[in-house]
Scaffold this motif. Structure first.
Motif, short mmCIF file in Angstrom:
data_model
loop_
_atom_site.label_atom_id
_atom_site.label_comp_id
_atom_site.label_asym_id
_atom_site.label_seq_id
_atom_site.Cartn_x
_atom_site.Cartn_y
_atom_site.Cartn_z
N ARG A 197 0.82 -1.21 0.00
CA ARG A 197 0.00 0.00 0.00
C ARG A 197 0.85 1.25 0.00
O ARG A 197 0.54 2.25 -0.64
CB ARG A 197 -0.92 -0.04 1.23
N ASP A 198 1.98 1.22 0.72
CA ASP A 198 2.85 2.39 0.81
C ASP A 198 4.13 2.21 0.01
O ASP A 198 5.17 2.77 0.34
CB ASP A 198 3.19 2.67 2.28
N GLU A 199 4.05 1.46 -1.06
CA GLU A 199 5.22 1.27 -1.93
C GLU A 199 4.74 1.14 -3.39
O GLU A 199 4.60 0.05 -3.92
CB GLU A 199 6.02 0.03 -1.52
N VAL A 200 4.46 2.29 -3.98
CA VAL A 200 3.96 2.35 -5.35
C VAL A 200 5.03 2.98 -6.22
O VAL A 200 5.43 4.13 -5.99
CB VAL A 200 2.65 3.17 -5.43
N ALA A 201 5.53 2.23 -7.19
CA ALA A 201 6.63 2.68 -8.05
C ALA A 201 6.07 3.27 -9.33
O ALA A 201 5.17 2.70 -9.96
CB ALA A 201 7.57 1.52 -8.36
N ALA A 202 6.61 4.41 -9.74
CA ALA A 202 6.09 5.11 -10.91
C ALA A 202 7.23 5.82 -11.63
O ALA A 202 8.35 5.96 -11.11
CB ALA A 202 5.03 6.13 -10.49
N LEU A 203 6.93 6.26 -12.84
CA LEU A 203 7.80 7.16 -13.58
C LEU A 203 7.10 8.50 -13.70
O LEU A 203 5.96 8.58 -14.18
CB LEU A 203 8.10 6.62 -14.98
N LEU A 204 7.76 9.55 -13.24
CA LEU A 204 7.25 10.91 -13.39
C LEU A 204 8.14 11.64 -14.38
O LEU A 204 9.34 11.84 -14.11
CB LEU A 204 7.25 11.67 -12.06
#
Length: 946
Positions: A197-204
């Motif tokens: 829940r508190d570990e969401v990986a993304a590209l910004l």
């Protein structure tokens, strides 16, 4: 063609880019795909089999429009904005251009800690964010598109409108409300993985970011259900959503004459928009029967629940009638035809077949929720009315994972009005969970009830039979070009068919064949009919997510004797008759043991709780290891008893070739050598000690210098000190290898029983009594070939085995140019790197996954990032490729070599357990079979009681 609707004007003067060397005119703000469609260019690339492909989903989910842009492979034409001077190519580049990320990335992704993270900026996500932000929460919204609004409220892209319609006005208003509430809107943001829940990986904006929110809300929307039928892969055939994106956002039609087909009022809206812009709609083909006199009740319910929407539907029908567009009720598309692109649409209608000349076809048969993130987090799911998976939530959108909610069409398709209402409810619930004052409002619940009532009446009015399963010669998986016939021949669940045929293993991650596979194979319980979500959930540039990681933190060993399995079969196997030999475990070792016993006439039964080969046998990367693994030798220069297994590797590789010949296949076996790289003089000295140790035990290996290394593998990084070279090493396809073993075992007479779970084993005279669901049977002898589950099997008979579990990961990339023939490892680092015949890189080397509470293998984000970084330091070409998927699987950890042969404590119980199980699997099976047959068997060094 460009649509010519009064009141729209381009945002600026035209620009020019080139497609395969030819100039293409585009408008500022439109995508490459829209500009090409406006110019009549619908075939954007060719598949590995040479078939033309073009725009299909139009929303970046299917990857069918992948082209090369300025040397960067795999760019989506439907997502990349046109710009002056772009060089767009239909073919992949000879040398992929790096994606332009820093060669030395930061040690950690940029970290963000909002109160609430919302994934998806459609109606559901925006309304959630607005309510939570107005209550005082710090809210970030991530969306992959370049503008918020989702598919329903997408803004104009290349034009301004004098009088925007109601849909555009609602989208503009919602975006303005979000900005005014202080919501941080991050568009062009790709969420590639959710590990907690508190570990969401993304590209910004192309940079790695990690979100650690207090509350997480998933609103990723849905994609359209694909309809596999003859000719559906022709350029010009696309989803209704894709064509509507071209028409509404880009003011483009892919052809002057269009057919709109499928089911539901979205098709009527699109047909009207095309007609208003000057395109000719040859027909609207509607699968539902024409509404009869009894439909007035549902029409009344729709009018009471949403009078404006009900009136819109009436206006669409009247407008089409005035334009002379026929609506063919109770009809369906039977086939699409054309040479290189769509030219004709064959329609099966109540009055007989009709042939419609058209250059484009829009198909819509409902939506499939994007549940990948929710499934990756372990939220409960169920099959909805259409058969698609839906996320199980409560009345405020909460899943059974604490702190995680899922709403809108991404959880269960329900329409934009329901998504907006549910977003308001969920946003206030999230605020309350954060300790803020945001009481529930009765008006929001009433709006949701009205929206649901409208949807229920609407789909009763448009009730239609589901699409038929495709014929055998029709492509079922667009990415991998797998036919429906191949899927039927594989049988079993969708997961088994996937591994047997590669259906669902392409860039879309299985989204666009899951429904088709279900149509072909039939429903399966729970999530068994759907491929597991893999990180990354969308293909991402490898260089964007790699980070240097300490290798000392790599090892994670587990004591998990009762490791459960996640998959099930459609129906448990019945209690079998007695057998001479029971093999517990249907992986490569178990199938091989059964094969060699059955060839000798023994009555052998393989009991597999899931489906054969769905464990480590098909989750590994297919390396054929002959020399010791780079991390098995150790700094002391002696791997101990594990070295006794060295002598098994060369005959094991030879046996694989024999089995391939017996199966009439190559199994993609390549033995073009194995390298272990050294980047320092000390590492090269370590390799000299290692190769001397191996040569003393009969393994052909030598140390080579930089010049020889460049000749063998010129694509590797320059400046290496040298490498060890073992010419007998190589690789093969584990999916085909396991499938071949299964066929050979059955052909030899072995009985293989999927869905047969062994619950107990007990001595019964000279044999064993085997307890299974529904009863028991007798076996003369038992072979424990259960792999990671072997400890549990041994415990049934009071034995403890000196083995542990390790969860290891494998990463697969997009195809690249042929550059690497040997198998590559790295001295004192954890790396296994190979390139398959298709051009994909497979990356592993012992980086760990983890076991969750129910025993499922899960990826660790840091391991994915570190594994990629290590591979990128060895092979610079990786910086120009994308990661398609990564997976983790339990494997066996043995530091004293295989456990092979008869138990001293339980006569008639034979253990067949080994690490390096893929290479050694068939040989281990043959050695154990020989022991059972009384012909010698495994060396004493591998005795289970040693």
């Amino acid at each position: 063609m460009r649509l010519d609707t009064p009141g729209f004007s381009p945002l600026g003067p035209a620009l020019t880019f080139r497609f395969d060397g030819e100039p293409v005119t585009a408008l500022p703000g439109e995508t490459v795909g829209a500009a090409l469609a406006a110019s009549g260019r619908l075939a954007l690339r060719r598949t590995a089999a040479g078939a033309p492909r073009g725009l299909y989903c139009g929303m970046g989910a299917c990857w069918d429009c992948a082209v090369t842009i300025d040397g960067r492979a795999g760019e989506r034409a439907c997502q990349v904005k046109a710009a002056p001077g772009l060089d767009v190519r239909s073919a992949p580049p000879g040398t992929p251009t790096p994606f332009g990320f820093d060669a030395a990335p930061p040690a950690e992704p940029e970290e963000h800690r909002p109160d609430l993270l919302v994934v998806g900026a459609g109606p559901a996500g925006l309304s959630t964010a607005i309510e939570a932000a107005r209550a005082g929460a710090v809210v970030t919204v991530l969306d992959e598109r370049d503008a918020a609004g989702g598919q329903y409220l997408k803004p104009l892209a290349a034009h301004a409108a004098d009088r925007p319609d109601a849909q555009h006005r609602r989208g503009d208003a919602l975006r303005a409300e979000a900005r005014a509430a202080g919501v941080r809107l991050e568009t062009g943001a790709l969420v590639w993985g959710a590990f907690a829940r508190d570990e969401v990986a993304a590209l910004l904006r192309g940079r790695a970011a990690l979100f650690r929110p207090h509350q997480l809300l998933l609103a990723p929307g849905a994609h359209e259900r694909p309809v596999a039928l003859p000719g559906w892969t022709l350029p010009g055939v696309m989803t209704t959503g894709a064509l509507q994106t071209l028409a509404r956002a880009g003011r483009v039609s892919p052809a002057p004459v269009v057919v709109v087909a499928g089911n539901g009022p979205l098709n009527l809206q699109l047909a009207c928009e095309l007609v208003e812009g000057g395109a000719r709609v040859a027909a609207v083909v509607e699968a539902a029967p024409r509404p009869g006199p009894r439909a007035w009740r549902d029409a009344l319910r729709m009018g009471l629940a949403a009078p404006d929407l009900a009136w819109d539907g009436t206006r669409y029908l009247l407008r089409l009638r005035r334009a002379g567009v026929p609506v063919l009720w109770g009809a369906r598309v039977a086939a699409c035809e054309g040479e290189g692109r769509l030219e004709r649409v064959r329609v099966a209608a109540p009055g007989g077949e009709r042939v419609l000349e058209a250059g484009a076809l829009a198909l819509h048969h409902g939506f499939v929720p994007e549940t990948g993130l929710a499934r990756a987090l372990g939220a409960a799911h169920r099959a909805g009315p259409s058969g698609a998976l839906e996320t199980v939530t409560d009345e405020e959108g909460r899943t059974d994972v604490p702190g995680v909610a899922a709403i809108g069409d991404g959880a269960a398709a329900g329409g934009a009005r329901a998504a907006l209402a549910m977003g308001r409810i969920a946003g206030r619930a999230a605020a309350r969970a954060l300790g803020l004052d945001a009481p529930a409002r009765a008006a929001d619940r009433a709006a949701l009830d009205r929206a649901r009532a409208f949807q229920a009446a609407l789909w009763r009015l448009f009730r239609a039979p589901p699409p038929a399963a495709p014929p055998d010669d029709v492509i079922a998986c667009r990415c991998e070009e797998v036919t429906a016939g191949a899927v039927r021949a594989a049988g079993g669940t969708a997961v088994a068919a996937r591994r047997a045929t590669r259906a669902g293993m392409g860039a879309c991650g299985g989204r666009f064949c899951a429904s088709t596979l279900r149509d072909i194979l039939g429903p399966a319980p729970g999530e068994a009919g759907f491929a597991a979500p893999r990180a990354p959930l969308r293909p991402v540039p490898a260089a964007a997510i790699w980070h240097p990681r300490p290798e000392a933190a790599r090892e994670r060993l587990y004591d998990a004797p009762a490791l459960p399995r996640r998959w099930t079969t459609a129906s448990p196997a019945p209690v079998p008759p007695d057998c001479d030999v029971l093999v517990v475990g249907g992986g490569v070792v178990g199938l091989s043991t059964a094969l060699f016993l059955a060839r000798e006439g023994r009555d052998v039964l393989v009991a597999e709780r899931g489906e054969p080969g769905l464990g480590a046998s098909t989750a590994n990367a297919g390396s054929l290891h002959v020399q010791l693994l780079a991390y098995a030798f150790g700094d002391v220069g002696d791997p101990g008893p594990l070295a006794e297994a060295l002598a098994l590797a060369p005959p094991a590789v030879a046996l694989w070739r024999e089995l391939a010949a017996a199966a009439g296949e190559t199994l993609s076996i390549r033995t073009e050598g194995g390298l272990i790289l050294a980047d320092t003089p000390d590492a090269l000295d370590w390799l000299r000690r290692k190769t001397a140790f191996e040569r003393a035990r009969g393994i052909e290996a030598e140390v080579i210098g930089p010049a020889e290394l460049r000749d063998l593998a010129p694509a590797l990084r320059p400046g290496l000190a040298g490498a060890s070279w073992c010419p007998a090493e190589g690789q093969m396809d584990p999916l085909r290898g396991t499938a071949a073993l299964l066929r050979l075992a059955r052909a030899a007479g072995a009985r293989v029983a999927p869905g047969l779970e062994v619950l107990s084993l007990a001595r019964d005279g000279a044999g064993y009594r085997v307890g299974v669901p529904g009863g028991a049977f007798r076996a003369g002898r038992i072979v424990n070939a259960a792999g990671p589950h072997a400890m549990a099997v041994a415990q049934m008979l009071g034995e403890a085995l000196p083995m542990r579990l390790v969860v290891q990961q494998v990463i697969a990339t997009s195809p690249g140019p042929p550059s690497l023939r040997p198998l590559v490892q790295w001295a004192r680092r954890h790396l296994s790197l190979k390139q398959t015949d298709s051009g994909q890189l497979l990356i592993g080397g012992g980086w760990p996954g983890r076991l969750d509470e129910d025993g499922a293998a899960r990826l660790i984000r840091e391991a994915v990032e570190g594994n990629l970084w290590t591979a990128g330091q060895a092979l610079p070409m990786l910086s120009g490729l994308r990661v398609l998927r990564a997976w983790a699987s339990p494997n066996i950890h043995l530091d004293r070599g295989p456990l092979l042969g008869e138990s001293a404590r339980n006569p008639g119980l034979f253990h067949a357990i080994t690490s390096n199980g893929w290479t050694l699997g068939p040989l281990v099976g043959r050695l154990v079979a020989e022991a059972i047959l009384g012909r010698g068997g495994p060396p004493a060094a591998f005795a289970p009681g040693r």
